[in-house]
Design a protein around this motif. Structure first.
Motif, PDB file in Angstrom:
ATOM      1  N   VAL A   5       0.794  -1.268  -0.049  1.00  0.00           N
ATOM      2  CA  VAL A   5       0.042   0.107  -0.007  1.00  0.00           C
ATOM      3  C   VAL A   5       0.760   1.163   0.092  1.00  0.00           C
ATOM      4  O   VAL A   5       2.086   1.270   0.590  1.00  0.00           O
ATOM      5  CB  VAL A   5      -1.131   0.163   1.178  1.00  0.00           C
ATOM      6  N   VAL A   6       0.562   2.188  -0.772  1.00  0.00           N
ATOM      7  CA  VAL A   6       1.268   3.485  -0.796  1.00  0.00           C
ATOM      8  C   VAL A   6       0.784   4.599  -0.105  1.00  0.00           C
ATOM      9  O   VAL A   6      -0.552   4.605  -0.096  1.00  0.00           O
ATOM     10  CB  VAL A   6       1.952   3.558  -2.504  1.00  0.00           C
ATOM     11  N   PRO A  41      -1.940  -4.826  -9.599  1.00  0.00           N
ATOM     12  CA  PRO A  41      -0.854  -5.744 -10.000  1.00  0.00           C
ATOM     13  C   PRO A  41      -0.122  -5.051 -11.443  1.00  0.00           C
ATOM     14  O   PRO A  41      -0.915  -4.671 -12.047  1.00  0.00           O
ATOM     15  CB  PRO A  41      -1.781  -7.016 -10.451  1.00  0.00           C
ATOM     16  N   GLY A  42       1.112  -5.260 -11.316  1.00  0.00           N
ATOM     17  CA  GLY A  42       1.923  -4.708 -12.386  1.00  0.00           C
ATOM     18  C   GLY A  42       2.330  -3.263 -12.548  1.00  0.00           C
ATOM     19  O   GLY A  42       3.122  -2.707 -13.291  1.00  0.00           O
ATOM     20  N   HIS A  46       5.375   4.242  -7.331  1.00  0.00           N
ATOM     21  CA  HIS A  46       5.178   5.956  -7.974  1.00  0.00           C
ATOM     22  C   HIS A  46       3.805   6.048  -8.604  1.00  0.00           C
ATOM     23  O   HIS A  46       2.877   6.915  -8.518  1.00  0.00           O
ATOM     24  CB  HIS A  46       6.218   6.131  -8.514  1.00  0.00           C
ATOM     25  N   THR A  47       3.507   4.975  -9.684  1.00  0.00           N
ATOM     26  CA  THR A  47       2.371   5.302 -10.547  1.00  0.00           C
ATOM     27  C   THR A  47       1.130   5.047  -9.574  1.00  0.00           C
ATOM     28  O   THR A  47      -0.082   5.844  -9.605  1.00  0.00           O
ATOM     29  CB  THR A  47       2.288   4.248 -11.444  1.00  0.00           C
ATOM     30  N   ALA A  48       1.065   4.062  -8.566  1.00  0.00           N
ATOM     31  CA  ALA A  48       0.005   4.089  -7.626  1.00  0.00           C
ATOM     32  C   ALA A  48      -0.312   5.047  -6.835  1.00  0.00           C
ATOM     33  O   ALA A  48      -1.247   5.573  -6.603  1.00  0.00           O
ATOM     34  CB  ALA A  48       0.419   2.813  -6.889  1.00  0.00           C
ATOM     35  N   LEU A  49       1.026   5.851  -6.482  1.00  0.00           N
ATOM     36  CA  LEU A  49       0.742   6.968  -5.338  1.00  0.00           C
ATOM     37  C   LEU A  49       0.038   7.981  -6.454  1.00  0.00           C
ATOM     38  O   LEU A  49      -0.865   8.570  -5.716  1.00  0.00           O
ATOM     39  CB  LEU A  49       2.279   7.263  -4.801  1.00  0.00           C
ATOM     40  N   VAL A  50       0.462   8.281  -7.549  1.00  0.00           N
ATOM     41  CA  VAL A  50      -0.112   9.345  -8.294  1.00  0.00           C
ATOM     42  C   VAL A  50      -1.497   9.148  -8.672  1.00  0.00           C
ATOM     43  O   VAL A  50      -2.412   9.974  -8.275  1.00  0.00           O
ATOM     44  CB  VAL A  50       0.725   9.907  -9.429  1.00  0.00           C
ATOM     45  N   ARG A  51      -1.618   7.863  -8.950  1.00  0.00           N
ATOM     46  CA  ARG A  51      -3.255   7.495  -9.386  1.00  0.00           C
ATOM     47  C   ARG A  51      -4.025   7.471  -8.120  1.00  0.00           C
ATOM     48  O   ARG A  51      -5.034   8.200  -8.149  1.00  0.00           O
ATOM     49  CB  ARG A  51      -3.189   5.821  -9.684  1.00  0.00           C
ATOM     50  N   GLU A  52      -3.665   7.157  -6.969  1.00  0.00           N
ATOM     51  CA  GLU A  52      -4.638   7.294  -5.600  1.00  0.00           C
ATOM     52  C   GLU A  52      -4.806   8.513  -5.069  1.00  0.00           C
ATOM     53  O   GLU A  52      -5.799   8.962  -4.853  1.00  0.00           O
ATOM     54  CB  GLU A  52      -3.838   6.576  -4.598  1.00  0.00           C
TER      55      GLU A  52
END
Ligand code: DCP
Length: 130
Positions: A5-6, A41-42, A46-52
């Motif tokens: 989890v970010v 998944p995948g 960093h991408t997850a942080l920006v997306r969330e």
């Protein structure tokens, strides 16, 4: 396998930290957290942080220094946190009950989730600058 989890420790230009109050699930509702969520998944962290941050707050963030390493959550999850700045938009509580910008003096005025509390203590030393 560790599941990640970010979270974003979002600071403004005045050294305030953005805190977000969870709306769900019932056992976490009302508690305060650093915004973020599960890495898909995948997806990289960093991408997850920006997306969330975009999904939850409607803002685009730029991530800076990581705060610590893998902070334990329940189950197989770990929480990874970065200092961040808003580069576009004004934060809105799209999925949270409420948002608050906390000054250094107010940092512990909210009921942080147990997992987030030691992280906020670690962020305390960074409030002067990202
Ligand atoms: N969590 C936490 N502190 C944070 C962020 C998350 O303790 N700063 C915990 C709460 C949840 C788990 O991590 O138990 C997953 O967080 P989210 O529910 O925010 O993640 P998602 O939004 O990705 O969840 P889902 O897609 O499952 O709704």
């Amino acid at each position: 396998m560790k599941k990640v989890v970010v979270g974003a420790a979002i600071l403004d230009g005045d050294g305030r930290l953005l805190a977000a109050q969870r709306a769900e699930p019932p056992e976490l509702a009302g508690g305060w957290e650093l915004p973020g969520g599960k890495v898909d998944p995948g997806e990289d962290d960093h991408t997850a942080l920006v997306r969330e941050c975009l999904e939850e707050l409607g803002v685009v963030v730029a991530a800076g220094t990581q705060v610590g390493g893998d902070w334990p959550l329940t189950g197989d999850y770990v929480l990874r946190v970065w200092l961040a700045r808003i580069i576009e938009g004004e934060p809105e509580a799209k999925e949270h009950l409420e948002l608050r910008w906390l000054t250094a003096d107010e940092l512990f005025d909210v009921a942080w989730l147990p997992a987030d509390l030691p992280i906020v203590r670690a962020v305390q030393g960074h409030l002067g600058g990202i």
